[in-house]
Design a protein around this motif. Structure first.
Motif, short mmCIF file in Angstrom:
data_model
loop_
_atom_site.label_atom_id
_atom_site.label_comp_id
_atom_site.label_asym_id
_atom_site.label_seq_id
_atom_site.Cartn_x
_atom_site.Cartn_y
_atom_site.Cartn_z
N HIS A 104 -8.78 9.14 12.49
CA HIS A 104 -7.44 8.63 12.83
C HIS A 104 -6.59 9.65 13.58
CE1 HIS A 104 -7.43 4.71 10.85
NE2 HIS A 104 -8.11 5.27 9.85
N LYS B 162 4.65 -11.26 8.85
CA LYS B 162 5.24 -9.94 8.72
C LYS B 162 6.34 -9.94 7.68
CE LYS B 162 4.46 -9.73 13.57
NZ LYS B 162 4.69 -9.03 14.82
N GLU C 114 -9.31 -4.78 0.78
CA GLU C 114 -8.03 -4.41 0.19
C GLU C 114 -6.91 -5.35 0.63
OE1 GLU C 114 -6.17 -1.64 -2.38
OE2 GLU C 114 -8.18 -1.42 -1.55
N ARG C 115 -6.96 -5.72 1.87
CA ARG C 115 -5.87 -6.50 2.46
C ARG C 115 -5.52 -7.71 1.59
NH1 ARG C 115 -3.46 -5.11 6.76
NH2 ARG C 115 -4.97 -3.44 6.76
N GLU D 97 -0.38 -0.57 2.52
CA GLU D 97 -0.46 0.56 3.44
C GLU D 97 -1.84 0.66 4.08
OE1 GLU D 97 0.46 3.49 0.55
OE2 GLU D 97 2.40 3.95 1.45
N SER D 98 -1.84 0.95 5.33
CA SER D 98 -3.09 1.22 6.01
C SER D 98 -3.58 2.61 5.63
CB SER D 98 -2.90 1.12 7.52
OG SER D 98 -2.06 2.18 7.95
N THR D 99 -4.84 2.87 5.90
CA THR D 99 -5.39 4.19 5.62
C THR D 99 -4.59 5.27 6.35
OG1 THR D 99 -7.62 3.33 5.29
CG2 THR D 99 -7.42 5.64 5.88
N ARG D 100 -4.26 4.96 7.57
CA ARG D 100 -3.48 5.89 8.37
C ARG D 100 -2.15 6.23 7.70
NH1 ARG D 100 -2.62 7.57 13.93
NH2 ARG D 100 -0.36 7.79 14.03
N GLU D 101 -1.47 5.21 7.21
CA GLU D 101 -0.17 5.44 6.56
C GLU D 101 -0.34 6.21 5.26
OE1 GLU D 101 0.84 1.35 6.38
OE2 GLU D 101 2.32 1.45 7.99
N ARG D 102 -1.36 5.83 4.49
CA ARG D 102 -1.58 6.54 3.23
C ARG D 102 -1.86 8.01 3.48
NH1 ARG D 102 -6.32 4.38 1.07
NH2 ARG D 102 -6.34 2.82 2.72
N ALA E 120 -9.13 7.82 0.52
CA ALA E 120 -9.75 7.63 1.83
C ALA E 120 -10.95 8.56 1.95
CB ALA E 120 -8.76 7.93 2.94
#
Lengths: 222, 222
Positions: free
Chosen positions: A61, A10, A3-4, A20-25, A53
């Motif tokens: 997480h 930055k 995905e990246r 977005e990371s999985t954590r953020e999503r 996810a």
DNA sequence: CTCTCATTCAAACGTCCGTTTGAACTATGC
DNA sequence: GCATAGTTCAAACGGACGTTTGAATGAGAG
């Protein structure tokens, strides 16, 4: 399918959120769904599907459903608490603040700061409001733990600003303020989905502040 | 083991409640449990076990979990609605009522009438307050349907009593009144389980009415 | 390339959920 | 007595739940 987007720096200065990371999503979707259906009424499966996810990602997480909620509450409340502390510091540095100043410094970060930034703001507000009055005492306390530190200072300052009212009365008014703020955040007060021309966060804040100021100034027993 | 005490007449004048029927026991326990854990957070099994009834009894007597909730809401709200209507009729017959009279006629039946009668009253109040702000829109509407008829009359009367405030502002204040009443009924505002000396229903009613009267009289925009 | 470590994945775990079934029981009317 | 309608019961239904597992996959370091 990786995905990246890019390795990149930055500062992709154009509006390309760094993917977005999985954590953020998970946190974003959790805010939305918990805000819509409450904690019990929202399944981890619904969240993980919407966040694209795997169901196991939550426990990887965060550890558990409740820990996911806790993380989401902490993230959502952080800027509100910061802004409230900042305003209170500023007010107290300038001398004895009035009740109106204190009420405004409490309400506005809750409504404005969170309602301002477009669509997501309303989602965050509803999430916070919903958690604050969840049917489960456990969940409510989880939210209270996130606000308590600032709360105590506000209550003390309010009691100083309203010396003519009994301390219990000020605490009573303070509880009402918390409640009304959470109710408007959760949008449980607006019966009709539309037609609420008070939904403009600025107007709503002004109306709510005026309502509360009048009640604090003249509606508390001695 | 036949539960029924005696064939007897309807007037066992001494306090021998005619032995609760399964239906009544289910409604009583449902009030208590739904009020504690919310709709989603309370299982039919928990209710039927506490009511010493078979799990199938819910679907036999009511049809579904939601229908049980509906029946409980209807039964709990009936006396409140009746008393509110009675007071409003009385006020309107005596001429143009003041805002304070209207607020009192709305709040007191919600708090007093339901908080008065000992332990059960507090249970009923918490149940109503919880349902009124359930996370699920479906449940909230189910409650709203039970109050709507009386509500419209109060809102109209309030707008007449407060001609200087804009109709939207009165509606805003009215929503706040509904919200605060439900919050105090649900007991979600009192953080500490004890120590709340405002828990005396009479005092709470007076404090809340004073708070609201001040807000209505001076806290609404023109 | 190889090793390492973080992350993702499909699949299954046991448990609890609301609801349904069909038989047993109870009281009442005939 | 029998028939009937109302009520209770144990048991099971399929499905959804939060959580766990162990293997697969990814990127970065040596």
């Amino acid at each position: 399918m990786p995905e990246r987007a890019v390795a990149g720096g930055k500062e992709s200065s154009v509006d390309t959120p760094p993917v977005e990371s999985t954590r953020e999503r998970l946190l974003n979707i959790a805010e939305q769904r918990f805000g819509e259906g409450g904690y019990e009424g929202t399944s981890l499966r619904a969240i993980t599907v919407a966040a694209a996810a795997n169901i196991a990602a939550v426990n990887y997480h965060f550890g558990s459903k409740e820990a996911l909620l806790r993380a989401a509450v902490a993230r959502a409340m952080a800027p509100v608490n910061t802004e409230r502390r900042r305003r209170l510091d500023q007010l107290e540095a300038a001398g004895q603040p009035t009740a109106e100043q204190l009420i405004r410094a409490f309400i506005e970060p809750g409504l404005e700061l969170v309602l301002r930034r477009g669509e997501r703001g309303a989602i965050v507000a509803r999430f916070i409001g919903r958690v604050a009055f969840d049917p489960s005492r456990r969940i409510r306390e989880l939210y209270a733990a996130e606000t308590d530190p600032v709360e105590a200072r506000y209550l003390a300052a309010l009691q100083q600003a309203l010396p003519r009212a009994a301390p219990e009365s000020v605490a009573f008014g303070y509880a009402n303020m918390l409640g009304l703020l959470a109710l408007h955040q959760s949008q449980a007060l607006s019966r009709a989905p539309d037609a609420d021309d008070l939904e403009d966060p600025g107007k709503l804040a002004e109306n709510l502040i005026a309502f509360l100021v009048a009640a604090f100034d003249r509606g508390l027993r001695a």
